[in-house]
Design an enzyme around this catalytic site. Structure first.
Site, short mmCIF file in Angstrom:
data_model
loop_
_atom_site.label_atom_id
_atom_site.label_comp_id
_atom_site.label_asym_id
_atom_site.label_seq_id
_atom_site.Cartn_x
_atom_site.Cartn_y
_atom_site.Cartn_z
N GLU A 43 0.83 -1.19 0.00
CA GLU A 43 0.00 0.00 0.00
C GLU A 43 0.87 1.26 0.00
OE1 GLU A 43 -4.28 -1.16 1.87
OE2 GLU A 43 -2.75 -0.59 3.33
N CYS A 96 3.69 8.62 0.95
CA CYS A 96 4.26 7.65 1.88
C CYS A 96 4.47 6.34 1.12
CB CYS A 96 3.32 7.45 3.07
SG CYS A 96 3.94 6.30 4.31
N CYS A 122 6.68 -6.97 6.86
CA CYS A 122 7.75 -6.41 7.69
C CYS A 122 8.18 -7.45 8.71
CB CYS A 122 7.26 -5.15 8.40
SG CYS A 122 8.54 -4.30 9.36
N CYS A 169 6.49 -4.79 15.23
CA CYS A 169 6.03 -3.92 16.31
C CYS A 169 4.60 -4.30 16.70
CB CYS A 169 6.08 -2.46 15.88
SG CYS A 169 7.75 -1.89 15.50
N CYS A 210 1.59 -2.18 15.32
CA CYS A 210 1.55 -1.86 13.90
C CYS A 210 0.82 -2.93 13.10
CB CYS A 210 2.98 -1.70 13.37
SG CYS A 210 3.07 -1.26 11.63
N CYS A 264 -1.07 6.27 10.23
CA CYS A 264 0.17 5.67 10.69
C CYS A 264 -0.06 4.33 11.36
CB CYS A 264 0.85 6.64 11.67
SG CYS A 264 2.40 6.03 12.34
#
Length: 355
Positions: A93, A106, A113, A117, A120, A345
């Site tokens: 995305e 962005c 990933c 985290c 996230c 975010c």
């Protein structure tokens, strides 16, 4: 069947070497570069200042492609999110956050990933692979296509004015490709985004921070999110490998260098976890200990389906910000954008299933 080479994977020097390898003069590389990155042209036959024989040769052996737009959404606040697909079917995305007369794109650097985290959404999607140089650059070129910003505008006229490398993935886990991509995006003969208008965010891969910034000259943002190792390790497993002290030392080394800038520390406000006044005071002590020139970007938590965290309340965030401000550290509270389309975010995830 001949497999065509993707030209957006090549640096300017590599493009020059490539043309020389097929018997062309080196100056043709600059002309071709400008067609690709200044004018945004993908069809070799439209490159009118190249000879017909060269255009035919290029068409036979090379290609200029873009990621495919699979889906897109526009938020009520005009934030624009795309789901992009690459040649192998993998997806990421990308988000454009507009302001009155400018805006930031962005971009992502990995499919998924590996940092994981806890807060996230992307981190709940395991790492599939790194993006290539062309796939990273291609994201911004897609945004340029959509907003019709070809030929490349000047800084005064462009709406896609900034780039934040804060999408899916950890940029420093794909450092070589990210460095090449950022140097393509900032090259003055092409897209020519100012290095001061690009911010690269890292979760704190300490050994690579200084090298990456020296080789790109862009701004640094560190996803800190906690003032000490105990809290940070609870919410960011990467802290078990690179402790806060190691990250701070890397930041200090960067700021002692020739091209250093203020560092932005991203700080997600999580209710009852990292939002106390004691945490704010610890942050101040941490900055002073390492003599860092820093600003804090306080981020209200954006919930996503299945997450186990809650956002701090407004008064707590305001008090936290005030404490940092009074100590001389600017700490604006980020205004959440695109929440209604999961574009804020920590909310990105290539979750749309294939048809």
């Amino acid at each position: 069947m001949t497999i065509k080479k993707e030209l957006t994977e090549l640096t300017k020097e590599e493009l020059q070497n490539e043309l020389e390898s097929i018997g062309e003069k080196s100056f043709r590389a600059k002309q071709l570069w400008q067609w690709i990155y200044f004018r945004g042209v993908t069809d070799f036959m439209e490159m009118s200042n190249l000879s017909l024989s060269l255009r035919e040769k290029l068409s036979q052996h090379y290609t200029i492609t873009r990621p495919k737009i699979v889906d897109e959404q526009i938020s009520i606040d005009k934030t624009h999110k795309w789901l992009l697909e690459f040649n192998d079917g993998q997806r990421v995305e990308m988000v454009y956050i507009p302001e009155k007369d400018r805006g930031a794109v962005c971009i992502s650097t990995q499919v998924g990933c590996a940092v994981g985290c806890r807060f996230c959404h992307t981190g709940s999607q395991k790492l599939t692979r790194n993006l290539t140089v062309g796939e990273i650059v291609g994201q911004f070129m897609v945004a340029r296509d959509v907003y019709k910003e070809w030929p490349s505008p000047t800084d005064e006229t462009r709406y896609l004015s900034n780039i934040v490398v804060m999408g899916m993935g950890e940029p420093l886990h794909n450092m070589d490709n990210v460095i090449k991509a950022l140097n393509i995006l900032t090259d003055c003969d092409g897209i020519s985004i100012s290095r001061r208008r690009i911010t690269m965010s890292t979760s704190g891969i300490a050994p690579k921070i200084v090298e990456a910034l020296q080789k790109t000259g862009v701004r640094l943002a560190v996803s800190l999110h906690a003032p000490n190792n105990d809290i940070r390790s609870q919410i960011m497993p990467i802290n078990n490998r690179y402790k806060i002290e190691e990250v701070m030392k890397a930041c200090a080394e960067y700021q002692n260098g020739e091209h250093s800038r203020y560092i932005t520390f991203e700080y997600l406000m999580l209710k009852g976890i990292n939002d106390s006044q004691e945490c704010a005071k610890e942050l101040i002590s941490l900055m002073k200990k390492y003599k860092l020139r820093a600003t804090f970007n306080l981020i209200p938590f954006n919930p996503w389906p299945g997450c186990g965290f809650a956002p701090s309340d407004k008064k707590t965030i305001e008090a936290f910000s005030k404490t940092l401000d009074q100590a001389g550290f600017a700490s604006p509270v980020r205004v959440a954008r695109g929440q209604d389309i999961l574009a804020a975010c920590g909310q990105l995830k290539s979750k749309k299933t294939k048809n």
